[in-house]
Write a protein that holds these residues in place. Sequence first.
Motif, PDB file in Angstrom:
ATOM      1  N   LEU A  58      38.443  77.977  26.508  1.00 56.76           N
ATOM      2  CA  LEU A  58      37.203  77.844  26.187  1.00 56.76           C
ATOM      3  C   LEU A  58      36.034  78.491  26.636  1.00 56.76           C
ATOM      4  O   LEU A  58      34.985  78.869  26.428  1.00 56.76           O
ATOM      5  N   ALA A  59      36.503  77.635  27.534  1.00 60.32           N
ATOM      6  CA  ALA A  59      35.475  76.582  29.245  1.00 60.32           C
ATOM      7  C   ALA A  59      35.235  77.863  29.643  1.00 60.32           C
ATOM      8  O   ALA A  59      34.667  77.381  31.038  1.00 60.32           O
ATOM      9  N   CYS A  60      35.981  79.614  29.305  1.00 58.15           N
ATOM     10  CA  CYS A  60      35.878  80.336  30.638  1.00 58.15           C
ATOM     11  C   CYS A  60      34.248  80.826  30.964  1.00 58.15           C
ATOM     12  O   CYS A  60      33.839  81.315  31.873  1.00 58.15           O
ATOM     13  N   ARG A  61      33.041  80.683  30.412  1.00 57.61           N
ATOM     14  CA  ARG A  61      31.733  81.358  30.256  1.00 57.61           C
ATOM     15  C   ARG A  61      31.622  82.337  30.941  1.00 57.61           C
ATOM     16  O   ARG A  61      30.455  82.400  31.810  1.00 57.61           O
ATOM     17  N   VAL A  62      32.251  83.145  30.182  1.00 62.36           N
ATOM     18  CA  VAL A  62      31.844  84.848  30.540  1.00 62.36           C
ATOM     19  C   VAL A  62      30.552  85.678  29.732  1.00 62.36           C
ATOM     20  O   VAL A  62      30.535  85.502  28.297  1.00 62.36           O
ATOM     21  N   PRO A  63      29.766  85.702  29.778  1.00 63.47           N
ATOM     22  CA  PRO A  63      28.585  86.372  29.938  1.00 63.47           C
ATOM     23  C   PRO A  63      28.673  87.366  28.388  1.00 63.47           C
ATOM     24  O   PRO A  63      29.831  87.825  28.070  1.00 63.47           O
ATOM     25  N   GLY A  64      27.731  85.963  27.079  1.00 63.49           N
ATOM     26  CA  GLY A  64      28.699  87.270  25.915  1.00 63.49           C
ATOM     27  C   GLY A  64      29.722  86.850  25.394  1.00 63.49           C
ATOM     28  O   GLY A  64      29.460  86.831  24.052  1.00 63.49           O
ATOM     29  N   GLY A  71      25.648  80.728  20.800  1.00 61.94           N
ATOM     30  CA  GLY A  71      25.298  79.881  22.102  1.00 61.94           C
ATOM     31  C   GLY A  71      26.577  79.061  23.036  1.00 61.94           C
ATOM     32  O   GLY A  71      27.168  78.831  22.224  1.00 61.94           O
ATOM     33  N   LEU A  72      26.347  79.017  24.256  1.00 69.30           N
ATOM     34  CA  LEU A  72      27.403  78.424  24.937  1.00 69.30           C
ATOM     35  C   LEU A  72      26.776  76.730  24.590  1.00 69.30           C
ATOM     36  O   LEU A  72      28.127  75.763  24.548  1.00 69.30           O
ATOM     37  N   THR A  73      25.782  76.455  24.377  1.00 69.81           N
ATOM     38  CA  THR A  73      26.474  74.887  23.968  1.00 69.81           C
ATOM     39  C   THR A  73      26.568  74.683  22.959  1.00 69.81           C
ATOM     40  O   THR A  73      27.320  73.551  22.401  1.00 69.81           O
ATOM     41  N   LYS A  74      27.513  75.388  21.864  1.00 68.78           N
ATOM     42  CA  LYS A  74      27.426  74.989  20.226  1.00 68.78           C
ATOM     43  C   LYS A  74      28.909  75.493  20.366  1.00 68.78           C
ATOM     44  O   LYS A  74      30.256  74.755  20.046  1.00 68.78           O
ATOM     45  N   LEU A  75      29.376  76.724  21.356  1.00 71.01           N
ATOM     46  CA  LEU A  75      30.733  77.327  21.825  1.00 71.01           C
ATOM     47  C   LEU A  75      31.458  75.640  22.637  1.00 71.01           C
ATOM     48  O   LEU A  75      32.744  75.709  22.413  1.00 71.01           O
ATOM     49  N   TRP A  76      30.402  74.771  23.421  1.00 73.34           N
ATOM     50  CA  TRP A  76      30.774  74.008  24.127  1.00 73.34           C
ATOM     51  C   TRP A  76      31.151  72.795  23.216  1.00 73.34           C
ATOM     52  O   TRP A  76      31.638  71.792  23.094  1.00 73.34           O
ATOM     53  N   ARG A 205      32.202  85.924  43.061  1.00 70.40           N
ATOM     54  CA  ARG A 205      32.103  86.985  43.586  1.00 70.40           C
ATOM     55  C   ARG A 205      31.082  87.936  43.117  1.00 70.40           C
ATOM     56  O   ARG A 205      30.856  88.758  43.643  1.00 70.40           O
ATOM     57  N   ALA A 206      31.989  88.194  41.355  1.00 72.81           N
ATOM     58  CA  ALA A 206      31.073  89.035  40.797  1.00 72.81           C
ATOM     59  C   ALA A 206      29.958  88.863  40.190  1.00 72.81           C
ATOM     60  O   ALA A 206      29.220  89.758  39.895  1.00 72.81           O
ATOM     61  N   GLY A 207      30.072  88.004  39.435  1.00 74.19           N
ATOM     62  CA  GLY A 207      29.169  87.550  38.292  1.00 74.19           C
ATOM     63  C   GLY A 207      28.549  87.094  38.429  1.00 74.19           C
ATOM     64  O   GLY A 207      27.190  86.645  37.738  1.00 74.19           O
ATOM     65  N   ARG A 208      27.347  86.611  39.524  1.00 78.52           N
ATOM     66  CA  ARG A 208      26.177  85.989  40.060  1.00 78.52           C
ATOM     67  C   ARG A 208      25.671  86.594  40.649  1.00 78.52           C
ATOM     68  O   ARG A 208      26.078  87.723  41.959  1.00 78.52           O
ATOM     69  N   LEU A 209      24.539  87.965  40.003  1.00 75.72           N
ATOM     70  CA  LEU A 209      22.963  88.193  40.953  1.00 75.72           C
ATOM     71  C   LEU A 209      22.594  87.146  41.755  1.00 75.72           C
ATOM     72  O   LEU A 209      22.114  85.999  41.793  1.00 75.72           O
ATOM     73  N   ARG A 210      22.279  87.913  42.819  1.00 74.37           N
ATOM     74  CA  ARG A 210      21.351  87.135  43.904  1.00 74.37           C
ATOM     75  C   ARG A 210      20.102  87.607  43.968  1.00 74.37           C
ATOM     76  O   ARG A 210      19.803  88.562  43.479  1.00 74.37           O
ATOM     77  N   VAL A 296      18.724  82.383  46.070  1.00 72.99           N
ATOM     78  CA  VAL A 296      19.346  81.678  44.529  1.00 72.99           C
ATOM     79  C   VAL A 296      20.341  83.019  43.761  1.00 72.99           C
ATOM     80  O   VAL A 296      20.058  84.286  43.749  1.00 72.99           O
ATOM     81  N   ARG A 297      20.976  81.622  43.304  1.00 71.27           N
ATOM     82  CA  ARG A 297      22.533  83.051  42.444  1.00 71.27           C
ATOM     83  C   ARG A 297      22.017  82.676  41.149  1.00 71.27           C
ATOM     84  O   ARG A 297      22.122  81.494  41.334  1.00 71.27           O
ATOM     85  N   ILE A 298      22.046  84.290  40.289  1.00 75.49           N
ATOM     86  CA  ILE A 298      22.134  83.684  38.924  1.00 75.49           C
ATOM     87  C   ILE A 298      23.281  84.228  38.346  1.00 75.49           C
ATOM     88  O   ILE A 298      23.794  85.297  38.317  1.00 75.49           O
ATOM     89  N   GLU A 299      23.905  83.085  37.133  1.00 78.96           N
ATOM     90  CA  GLU A 299      24.863  83.784  36.683  1.00 78.96           C
ATOM     91  C   GLU A 299      24.519  83.547  35.225  1.00 78.96           C
ATOM     92  O   GLU A 299      23.839  82.558  34.583  1.00 78.96           O
ATOM     93  N   GLY A 300      25.045  84.407  34.446  1.00 81.90           N
ATOM     94  CA  GLY A 300      24.301  84.091  32.866  1.00 81.90           C
ATOM     95  C   GLY A 300      24.201  85.990  31.902  1.00 81.90           C
ATOM     96  O   GLY A 300      24.186  86.959  33.206  1.00 81.90           O
ATOM     97  N   PRO A 301      23.641  86.066  31.105  1.00 82.17           N
ATOM     98  CA  PRO A 301      22.974  85.072  30.116  1.00 82.17           C
ATOM     99  C   PRO A 301      24.354  84.513  29.850  1.00 82.17           C
ATOM    100  O   PRO A 301      24.503  84.667  28.941  1.00 82.17           O
ATOM    101  N   TYR A 302      23.650  83.051  29.036  1.00 76.14           N
ATOM    102  CA  TYR A 302      23.547  82.415  28.187  1.00 76.14           C
ATOM    103  C   TYR A 302      22.947  81.698  27.076  1.00 76.14           C
ATOM    104  O   TYR A 302      21.866  81.797  26.894  1.00 76.14           O
ATOM    105  N   GLY A 303      23.575  81.643  25.596  1.00 69.92           N
ATOM    106  CA  GLY A 303      22.679  81.150  24.420  1.00 69.92           C
ATOM    107  C   GLY A 303      22.509  82.600  23.071  1.00 69.92           C
ATOM    108  O   GLY A 303      23.105  83.292  24.031  1.00 69.92           O
ATOM    109  N   ASP A 304      22.108  81.748  22.391  1.00 67.47           N
ATOM    110  CA  ASP A 304      22.192  82.434  21.288  1.00 67.47           C
ATOM    111  C   ASP A 304      20.609  81.526  20.609  1.00 67.47           C
ATOM    112  O   ASP A 304      21.061  81.452  19.363  1.00 67.47           O
ATOM    113  N   PHE A 305      19.591  81.306  21.347  1.00 65.78           N
ATOM    114  CA  PHE A 305      18.702  80.457  20.011  1.00 65.78           C
ATOM    115  C   PHE A 305      17.812  81.804  19.516  1.00 65.78           C
ATOM    116  O   PHE A 305      18.416  81.370  18.061  1.00 65.78           O
TER     117      PHE A 305
END
Lengths: 435, 119
Positions: A58-64, A71-76, A205-210, A296-305
């Motif tokens: 469950l800790a995989c943090r795949v966006p979506g 949301g990620l906080t609820k998943l965690w 490698r592939a999941g982070r946007l520059r 900066v490198r960005i990974e996401g998005p997460y959450g379902d507020f």
Amino acid sequence: MSRRLAHALPWIVAAIPVMVALLLASAAEFASAGAILNLLGRLTGIAALSLLLVSAALACRVPGFDLPFGGLTKLWATHHRLGAAALFMVLAHPVLLSLSAATASLDAAALTLVPAGADWAMWSGWIALLAMVVFLAPSFAFFGEPEYQRWRWLHRLSALAVLGALVHTFLLARSLPSALSVGIWGVLAAAALAAVAWRFVFSRRAGRLRYTVAEVARPANNIVELSLRPFEHSLKFSAGQFVYLAPYDRQLAAGYAEEHPYTLSSAPGERALRIAIKDLGDASRAIQSIAPGSEVRIEGPYGDFFPRHDSAEPELWIAGGIGITPFLGRLRHLAATQQSLDARLVYCVQDQARAHFSEELEALAAQVPGFDLTQHFFFREGPLSAEFLATHCPDFVSRRAYICGPDPLLERARSILLRAGVARDQIVTEEFTLL
Amino acid sequence: MKKLTFTAFVAFCTFIATVLALSVLVPERVVADHDKLPAISADELAEHDHEASCWMAIEGKVYDLTDYLPLHPTPLSIMLPWCGREATEGMRTKGYGRDHSPAAWAMLDDYLVGTYADE
């Protein structure tokens, strides 16, 4: 898939190996107190490994992947509870086996706990148990609230716990026929491994946007709002979601290349990606002086507020301090797309000086039909109260509530709403907890 | 959740410490006076080689495991070939190189019937 089902599913999967082992138990395994304790001892061991592997997956943090969970906080939160259950099971496992041996003799009970010489089957079990206690101790604040980076580092010991538990199980297990045992543990271990591989190999490698830091705005002396420009691809997100941001500025006093979660404050349609950051820790303090032009490198998005689909439902927004960011993003989006929304924002801060973005909020409020802003100052009004809400938003009970801010405000707002008769599923919260 | 997990951890440590302390402090129970046990020859042992009467010689002692056969975790067919003969190897290796648990060894005492007189 309903949220309840999404949260129940990991527990159901984790229960399968235990159920199979229980179904395959023979009559002799219920013949005496010692035999029953032994069976329970083995079942708790199976449950511990299975909960540990499902929790890891469950800790995989795949966006979506977090969306069905709310949301990620609820998943965690579910990841956290599975981890706690695994810890209970792993602690009960040697205790029950030792008690079972005690029906033969006290020495046997002690020898069940102490591995003899190079007994790797037993040592691997103890290594797994101790690794679990060490990596979970900060999560459950055994010795006070942990420091974020140390907690994250210690959490990697979970790999040692999983490895130890798998070795222990393969060398000792007799509750499941070996083909079934290999099948069940193989599938669960592969799921956990896939999650870890995503987190530590693929996403890097592939999941982070520059992105480049294009501009650094300072709405207050302890807050920066970064405007980021993409190198190539830009992030697709909804208002109120958050990302993990890792800064690559060598001049930073702390947090170089360390990822931390921050809420997006920009509207989804904007060219720049905006992130407001308050100095709440070493890394977020250091980032206050990040140099424009750095990467900066960005990974996401997460959450379902906020809801993913537009609805005409009236809304109540309660923000505390820097918890204003998801609302700011939504409001900017509503203004930019010329939408109306029946929403009341109650923005809770200590005093006027800490009401960040208040000028922009007032301007946006004037642009969005149906939207209304109320500021609540703790120094003047005291803690948030039902009376304050009733005065400024008489129909607050019939609105869907969105709350974001520090834990005490979140708890207070939630209890006020629940006491006033708002249904639990009408209250959506976004916690800033350890992620 | 925090208090509960910490309490469980403390209870676990207390249990381990108690069992280890007791195993050192409580004097070992004398199960049987080995000198007074009858010496059992290989021929006599060989007569008890079936389900209705299964004796095994393990590390110099003879055990009547007839009552234990239905309680053993493996199917009967694993245990039966060891009846009526020297079975130390089976006890020490389970057939795949792994010794029986300390609890299993301790349980043997309840089934002791004699010493093994091989010569």
